[in-house]
Design a protein around this motif. Structure first.
Motif, mmCIF file in Angstrom:
data_model
loop_
_atom_site.group_PDB
_atom_site.id
_atom_site.type_symbol
_atom_site.label_atom_id
_atom_site.label_comp_id
_atom_site.label_asym_id
_atom_site.label_seq_id
_atom_site.Cartn_x
_atom_site.Cartn_y
_atom_site.Cartn_z
ATOM 1 N N TRP A 18 0.848 -1.033 -0.017
ATOM 2 C CA TRP A 18 -0.017 -0.013 0.053
ATOM 3 C C TRP A 18 1.082 1.145 -0.247
ATOM 4 O O TRP A 18 1.757 1.447 0.789
ATOM 5 C CB TRP A 18 -0.894 0.015 1.311
ATOM 6 C CG TRP A 18 -1.708 1.225 1.288
ATOM 7 C CD1 TRP A 18 -2.720 1.726 0.597
ATOM 8 C CD2 TRP A 18 -1.704 2.435 2.199
ATOM 9 N NE1 TRP A 18 -3.118 2.947 0.649
ATOM 10 C CE2 TRP A 18 -2.549 3.405 2.101
ATOM 11 C CE3 TRP A 18 -0.731 2.555 3.252
ATOM 12 C CZ2 TRP A 18 -2.936 4.545 2.571
ATOM 13 C CZ3 TRP A 18 -1.102 3.800 4.194
ATOM 14 C CH2 TRP A 18 -1.955 4.645 3.573
ATOM 15 N N LEU A 19 0.662 2.053 -0.830
ATOM 16 C CA LEU A 19 1.353 3.286 -1.012
ATOM 17 C C LEU A 19 0.719 4.336 -0.305
ATOM 18 O O LEU A 19 -0.116 4.880 -0.638
ATOM 19 C CB LEU A 19 1.517 3.855 -2.511
ATOM 20 C CG LEU A 19 2.375 5.053 -2.940
ATOM 21 C CD1 LEU A 19 3.966 4.646 -2.292
ATOM 22 C CD2 LEU A 19 2.364 5.231 -4.208
ATOM 23 N N SER A 20 1.174 4.922 0.979
ATOM 24 C CA SER A 20 0.487 5.868 1.615
ATOM 25 C C SER A 20 0.843 7.098 1.144
ATOM 26 O O SER A 20 1.808 7.454 0.235
ATOM 27 C CB SER A 20 1.341 5.896 2.925
ATOM 28 O OG SER A 20 2.665 6.285 3.138
ATOM 29 N N PRO A 21 -0.059 8.273 1.254
ATOM 30 C CA PRO A 21 0.269 9.397 0.842
ATOM 31 C C PRO A 21 1.547 10.117 1.192
ATOM 32 O O PRO A 21 2.219 11.049 0.490
ATOM 33 C CB PRO A 21 -0.908 10.051 1.291
ATOM 34 C CG PRO A 21 -2.003 9.403 1.823
ATOM 35 C CD PRO A 21 -1.152 7.909 2.018
ATOM 36 N N SER A 22 1.930 10.098 2.552
ATOM 37 C CA SER A 22 3.203 10.495 2.978
ATOM 38 C C SER A 22 4.306 9.845 2.003
ATOM 39 O O SER A 22 5.329 10.571 1.720
ATOM 40 C CB SER A 22 3.566 10.537 4.348
ATOM 41 O OG SER A 22 3.373 9.010 4.874
ATOM 42 N N ILE A 272 6.736 -1.963 20.217
ATOM 43 C CA ILE A 272 6.895 -0.705 19.211
ATOM 44 C C ILE A 272 6.311 -1.316 17.711
ATOM 45 O O ILE A 272 6.583 -2.416 17.629
ATOM 46 C CB ILE A 272 8.325 -0.675 19.021
ATOM 47 C CG1 ILE A 272 8.974 0.112 20.224
ATOM 48 C CG2 ILE A 272 8.386 0.296 17.784
ATOM 49 C CD1 ILE A 272 8.611 1.536 20.489
ATOM 50 N N MET A 273 5.188 -0.455 17.350
ATOM 51 C CA MET A 273 4.773 -0.494 16.077
ATOM 52 C C MET A 273 5.222 0.564 15.247
ATOM 53 O O MET A 273 4.581 1.610 15.295
ATOM 54 C CB MET A 273 3.120 -0.456 16.301
ATOM 55 C CG MET A 273 2.633 -1.371 16.976
ATOM 56 S SD MET A 273 2.792 -3.255 16.369
ATOM 57 C CE MET A 273 1.324 -3.074 15.207
ATOM 58 N N PRO A 274 6.141 0.546 14.320
ATOM 59 C CA PRO A 274 6.500 1.526 13.049
ATOM 60 C C PRO A 274 5.264 2.191 12.343
ATOM 61 O O PRO A 274 4.173 1.294 12.124
ATOM 62 C CB PRO A 274 7.394 0.705 12.346
ATOM 63 C CG PRO A 274 7.957 -0.645 13.135
ATOM 64 C CD PRO A 274 6.552 -0.871 13.917
ATOM 65 N N THR A 275 5.057 3.307 12.399
ATOM 66 C CA THR A 275 4.117 3.925 11.311
ATOM 67 C C THR A 275 4.886 4.765 10.510
ATOM 68 O O THR A 275 6.240 5.076 10.539
ATOM 69 C CB THR A 275 3.283 4.645 12.305
ATOM 70 O OG1 THR A 275 3.952 5.764 12.979
ATOM 71 C CG2 THR A 275 2.648 3.653 13.380
ATOM 72 N N GLY A 276 4.055 5.275 9.485
ATOM 73 C CA GLY A 276 4.817 6.125 8.385
ATOM 74 C C GLY A 276 5.616 5.291 7.394
ATOM 75 O O GLY A 276 6.443 5.984 6.793
ATOM 76 N N SER A 277 5.206 4.019 7.085
ATOM 77 C CA SER A 277 6.022 3.169 6.142
ATOM 78 C C SER A 277 7.211 2.789 6.583
ATOM 79 O O SER A 277 8.396 3.674 6.731
ATOM 80 C CB SER A 277 6.108 3.815 4.852
ATOM 81 O OG SER A 277 4.806 4.297 4.414
ATOM 82 N N SER A 278 7.568 1.634 7.308
ATOM 83 C CA SER A 278 8.783 1.144 7.549
ATOM 84 C C SER A 278 9.581 0.607 6.566
ATOM 85 O O SER A 278 8.887 -0.168 5.552
ATOM 86 C CB SER A 278 8.583 0.113 8.702
ATOM 87 O OG SER A 278 9.696 -0.460 9.395
#
Length: 424
Positions: A18-22, A272-278
């Motif tokens: 999934w390609l996030s907007p950021s 820990i849960m990485p966010t913002g595309s690991s």
């Protein structure tokens, strides 16, 4: 760029489910920066169907394990430990340590939690903390607990009809416990697993305490705040990624919070849960310096203060995190029209079903509690869809009551051992 210059640019393939907007914005910025490389995206989420939502991540994982490894990829729901054991990934510490400031530019405890065998194979711009919370006077102040310690608290509070709310089913709990502790049972470096251990048998029996399913169409639903505040729900899942929700959960439980986490043999279940595309860089990447330059741009302090930063979580950059904490602690005042005194006012509000509170600036105590929570975490979540499928299949008879936890664990051990040996 001139056509000649463009022709010389290296194309790096970035794969994601999934390609996030950021991330899309970061790619556009990188591709228009005039560097010696550009990024081309393959988004596997297009393969997902209503019948098989995970088809994209399955395809990506299959390609990586068969040798078709992208230069950069988003690691969400991919078995990073397995890739690392196969030598498919670059250790990002090489690049971090070579940069000015090294690891100290980041939340070093968070980096440590994201390691695999002492190496850092993926990194994300932000993170959340996944935990179970309860009232400290009931569950104890100290973070973390074992399954037996949790069982003792459950027995001591029979008035709590729900451990974790109405919607928590046994299959969901098993999936969660494995995501937050898979490394305890699978060692890809050695090619071994230990699902026949007493620890995992205890996990199966714990999951079996939850209902098989919950009928959301029934008229029995009660909100989490209503169940918690009345003492009929013992714990609540909590994904900490902002500075306001602490106050919501404190008000809901009506007392000081304890961040116990999910029970584990080691007694430390905060994750820990990485966010913002690991992101990871493959060992076969065509231009590792360009790949790191792309990732690094999402980790510098300035990144969190511009329009690119619109994902949930705390910054992994230490300076950006400190700035965010300082901003959350800024009090807002208004002048009392009758006394002329400055009075602190709410910075906003937070509602959950029929429960609502005003939000004020974060206190010193809450900031210290957040620091302690972050310091308590020593692992990140891990996921292996193939192993999860094997576990789920063999648990069906146990959950149906036709096999014991010991029998199910033995069958899981046999099947996963074969799979791990084949893949190692």
């Amino acid at each position: 760029l001139s056509p000649e210059e463009a022709a010389k640019r290296v194309t790096l393939r970035l794969a994601c489910n999934w390609l996030s907007p950021s991330l899309n914005k970061a790619i556009l910025n990188f591709n228009t920066s005039g560097g010696g490389a550009r990024i081309e995206v393959t988004d596997y989420s297009r393969l997902a169907t209503d019948e098989d939502f995970s088809a994209g991540v399955t395809k990506l994982n299959t390609e990586i394990l068969s040798g078709n490894v992208p230069d950069i990829f988003v690691t969400t729901d991919l078995p990073i430990a397995q890739y690392a054991a196969k030598g498919l990934l670059r250790d990002l510490y090489e690049f971090i340590d070579a940069d000015k400031g090294g690891r100290e530019r980041f939340m070093t405890g968070v980096l440590k939690a994201m390691e695999t065998d002492g190496k850092l194979y993926s990194i994300a711009p932000a993170f959340t903390l996944s935990t179970l919370v309860g009232k400290s006077s009931i569950v104890g102040e100290k973070p973390g607990w074992t399954l037996s310690e949790l069982q003792e608290v459950i027995k001591a509070h029979p008035e709590a009809k729900y451990i974790l709310g109405q919607g928590m089913t046994r299959s969901f709990m098993l999936d969660t416990m494995l995501k937050y502790g898979l490394e305890r049972y699978v060692d890809w470096q050695k090619g071994e697993c230990s699902f026949n251990s007493q620890d995992f048998i205890d996990v199966l029996n714990f999951c079996n305490m939850f209902p098989e399913e919950y009928d959301y169409d029934s008229n029995n639903y009660e909100s989490t705040p209503a169940l918690v505040s009345s003492g009929r729900q013992l714990l609540a899942t909590f994904s900490a990624g902002d500075f306001d929700s602490f106050q919501m959960y404190e008000a809901m439980f009506g007392g000081h919070l304890a961040f116990k986490g999910f029970p584990s043999a080691e007694g430390n279940g905060n994750v820990i849960m990485p966010t913002g595309s690991s992101l990871s860089i493959s060992s076969t990447c065509k231009d590792v310096d360009a790949a790191w330059r792309f990732i690094r741009a999402m980790l510098v302090e300035d990144y969190y203060s511009n329009e690119n930063y619109y994902f949930y979580g705390y910054p992994i950059n230490q300076a950006a995190f400190d700035a965010a904490v300082a901003k959350a602690m800024e009090k807002q005042y208004e002048t009392d029209p009758e006394t002329g005194e400055q009075v602190e006012v709410a910075t906003g509000g937070w509602g959950w079903d029929d429960f609502y509170i005003d939000i004020y600036a974060m206190t010193e105590e809450q900031a210290a509690q957040l620091d302690a929570l972050i310091a308590s975490v020593d692992r990140t979540y891990s996921y292996d869809q193939n192993i999860m499928n094997l576990v789920t299949e063999e648990c069906a008879d146990f959950f149906a009551g036709t096999k014991t936890a010991e029998q199910a664990a033995s069958l899981i051990q046999d099947r996963v051992s074969i799979y791990v040996a084949e893949q190692s």
